[in-house]
Motif scaffolding. Structure first.
Motif, mmCIF file in Angstrom:
data_model
loop_
_atom_site.group_PDB
_atom_site.id
_atom_site.type_symbol
_atom_site.label_atom_id
_atom_site.label_comp_id
_atom_site.label_asym_id
_atom_site.label_seq_id
_atom_site.Cartn_x
_atom_site.Cartn_y
_atom_site.Cartn_z
ATOM 1 N N SER B 37 6.522 31.169 8.736
ATOM 2 C CA SER B 37 6.598 32.158 7.652
ATOM 3 C C SER B 37 5.470 33.186 7.774
ATOM 4 O O SER B 37 5.626 34.336 7.351
ATOM 5 N N GLN B 38 4.352 32.783 8.382
ATOM 6 C CA GLN B 38 3.221 33.721 8.505
ATOM 7 C C GLN B 38 3.580 34.954 9.341
ATOM 8 O O GLN B 38 2.914 35.975 9.243
ATOM 9 N N GLU B 39 4.605 34.803 10.182
ATOM 10 C CA GLU B 39 5.005 35.963 10.979
ATOM 11 C C GLU B 39 5.592 37.062 10.097
ATOM 12 O O GLU B 39 5.677 38.206 10.504
ATOM 13 N N LEU B 40 6.027 36.669 8.904
ATOM 14 C CA LEU B 40 6.690 37.650 8.043
ATOM 15 C C LEU B 40 5.858 38.026 6.818
ATOM 16 O O LEU B 40 5.889 39.172 6.376
ATOM 17 N N THR B 41 5.157 37.120 6.265
ATOM 18 C CA THR B 41 4.381 37.461 5.067
ATOM 19 C C THR B 41 3.285 38.444 5.462
ATOM 20 O O THR B 41 2.750 38.405 6.572
ATOM 21 N N GLY B 42 2.998 39.349 4.551
ATOM 22 C CA GLY B 42 1.980 40.378 4.818
ATOM 23 C C GLY B 42 2.572 41.610 5.476
ATOM 24 O O GLY B 42 1.940 42.656 5.526
ATOM 25 N N ARG B 43 3.799 41.468 5.974
ATOM 26 C CA ARG B 43 4.410 42.646 6.611
ATOM 27 C C ARG B 43 5.117 43.512 5.570
ATOM 28 O O ARG B 43 5.498 43.047 4.509
#
Lengths: 267, 317
Positions: B37-43
């Motif tokens: 999920s870190q690949e998407l959050t913050g984007r």
């Protein structure tokens, strides 16, 4: 055309009080309701004029002809028609998105009408071209047109209730919605094509009135470097990079937009 | 995140109103090909939309959310490393955040594309048909125009083949055609007609004295006089050289003789621009026993006789 016909055709509303007139012009995909968070701040000291381009919002759609509106000039004529029928002169034109260019055209065609231009998120050309980076390739715009077609019925539904202000009489809304979904796709599509395939780069140098460019951040439709290009091309222009993000600060960041316009008008 | 929501059969994500993604469920990661999920959050949502969808999103999603606090069934395309995925998106604003759900719409997307394609094809065919029709109309009017031109040209050509270029009178060919017609007509119903064979007296002298240009002018002048001496229904022709004929319609020998004398008299006594001339005229009237050549021979003989008797006179045979 008679004065009253223009008022009706473009659903023109005039309110507020003040010697100076502010003419607000909506962009593609909107109608005059896009300004509802902005105009209350001005109506005390200015005369405010709102309208819908022919074919949009509460305008008379039967007045739309594909021929007249096959380029931005047709829309610029809507502006000059409105000014003429209200006998307006020396107005401050505030245009969102493509309306920045429509207002610019109107000011070039009839120099007495418009005293100054305020452009919000202007782009003179959306397509990339040799040394110019407009942000889009032709196929991107074509994909957008497809997407609009597929989504059309859905957003028409959103547009309906407020425009009729008949939420207590849903049968009217439904009827209106049906007219909208039945009649509009072609108009909306043509405006999209006219907008996204327009190229006003050569006209910019002909703008002689003082121009304020309000540029937001992370605007993928009219990115910062395009706003800078507009600034560099218009001789008597001022450029402000806002804190606001996105293409629609009049909706997402009304306070800052009001503040920027008020500061400019005060000078 | 609640396990059921995390594994729910739809993509779920939450973003701030400015478009930055705060939270995603496992299905959303899976749909977008992200392993964590870190690949998407913050984007920013823009970074996972195709260009067209980004345009659409900015133009419509933001304003609709601002006005209605929710969006239903918005068709968008998410951008993946290995291909794009079309989705339907529902969103609702809750506690200052946008909660969104997406479902794949690959099949419906294909179906919609087919529909769109079919409509485009229909529109194109309609356009092509009307274009073809327009071309056809154009060709037709071009054809009509050419046809008119041909008719005019043909008439002019026709006129040329039966006209004597120097005098503008009919030529020998036309005279012979008409003579045939007169003979046939007369054989059928007995309608009388006569021919006058006209020859200028001493024409060689005119040419020798004044030159050929004046000779030609005299021929033209005589043509004009003969034309004005005859009626509409008569045929006046130049046979060649200084020899002319007149087919006198519905005239027997007596009348023809009078007409011939009248012509001769007027030529002798008329005004001439260059030099006065006289003519000899052989008159022959059609008889039922005649052939074309026997009639012509008689008119020749008559002319010969008029010449022999001293010219500037008429003779009937």
């Amino acid at each position: 055309m008679m004065e009253t016909d223009i008022i009706k055709r473009n659903n023109v509303r005039v309110f507020g009080s003040g010697e100076q007139t502010l003419l607000f012009a909506h962009g593609f995909g909107f109608d005059q309701r896009t300004w509802e968070r902005i105009t209350p701040a001005f109506q005390e000291n200015f005369t405010v004029v709102l309208f819908d381009y022919t074919g949009f919002g509460g305008s008379d759609k039967s007045a739309y002809t594909p021929d007249r509106y096959q380029s931005l000039d047709g829309y610029a004529e809507d502006i000059t028609d409105i000014c003429d029928s209200l006998q307006l002169q020396r107005v401050t034109f505030i245009g969102h998105s493509v309306s920045s260019m429509i207002g610019a055209l109107a000011s070039i065609r009839k120099p007495d009408l418009i005293d100054r231009l305020i452009m919000i998120g202007p782009s003179p050309c959306y397509l990339n071209d040799e040394d110019y980076n407009g942000g889009f390739e032709r196929q991107d715009v074509e994909a957008l047109l497809d997407m609009m077609e597929k989504n059309f019925k859905e957003w028409a539904r959103y547009l309906a209730p407020i425009s009729m202000k008949n939420e207590d009489r849903p049968q009217l809304t439904t009827a209106f919605e049906e007219t909208l979904t039945a009649n509009d796709p072609k108009i909306v599509r043509q405006f999209a094509e006219v907008t996204f395939f327009s190229d006003m780069r050569k006209e910019l140098a002909n703008i002689v009135v003082p121009t304020l460019i309000l540029q937001t951040r992370s605007d993928t439709i009219a990115p910062v470097h395009v706003g800078s290009f507009v600034h560099e091309s218009i001789p008597n222009s001022q450029f402000i990079l806002m804190e606001a993000t996105g293409h629609n600060p009049q909706i997402s960041h009304p306070e800052e937009l009001i503040d920027r316009i008020q500061t400019y008008l005060a000078n | 995140m609640d396990k059921q929501l995390n594994m729910a059969p739809c993509g779920y994500f939450v973003m701030k109103p400015d478009g930055y993604i705060i939270e995603v469920n496992q299905t959303f990661c899976y749909m977008l090909g992200a392993s964590r999920s870190q690949e998407l959050t913050g984007r920013h949502i823009h970074s996972i939309l195709t260009v067209a969808s980004k345009l659409y999103y900015q133009t419509f999603f933001t304003p609709i959310m601002a006005s209605y606090k929710h969006v239903n069934e918005m068709y968008l395309t998410f951008k993946l490393q290995n291909g794009d995925i079309p989705v339907l998106l529902n969103a609702v604003e809750r506690e200052g955040r946008f909660e969104c759900v997406i479902v794949h719409m690959t099949l419906r997307h294909e179906y919609e594309n087919d529909l769109l394609q079919a409509r485009r094809n229909a529109e194109r065919m309609l356009q092509e048909t009307s274009q073809a029709y327009e071309n056809l109309q154009h060709l037709l009017s071009e054809y009509e125009e050419k046809k008119q031109e041909m008719l005019v040209l043909n008439a002019a050509l026709q006129e040329m083949t039966v006209t004597d270029p120097l005098t503008g009178l009919k030529n020998r060919r036309y005279f012979q055609e008409q003579l045939t017609r007169y003979v046939n007509q007369s054989k059928k119903d007995g309608t009388p007609f006569s021919i006058l064979l006209i020859d200028i007296d001493h024409f060689k002298k005119v040419n020798d004295t004044f030159g050929h240009p004046v000779g030609d002018a005299v021929l033209q002048e005589l043509a004009g006089k003969l034309q004005s001496e005859t009626r509409e229904e008569d045929v006046t022709a130049r046979m060649g050289g200084e020899e002319f004929t007149i087919l006198l319609s519905q005239m027997g020998a007596e009348q023809a003789q009078t007409a011939a004398e009248h012509i001769r008299f007027n030529i002798e006594n008329g005004k001439w621009f260059h030099t006065p001339i006289t003519v000899s005229i052989g008159v022959a009237s059609f008889r039922q026993s005649d052939t074309i050549s026997s009639l012509m021979s008689r008119s020749d003989e008559a002319l010969y006789q008029a010449k022999k008797e001293g010219r500037n006179r008429i003779a009937l045979k």
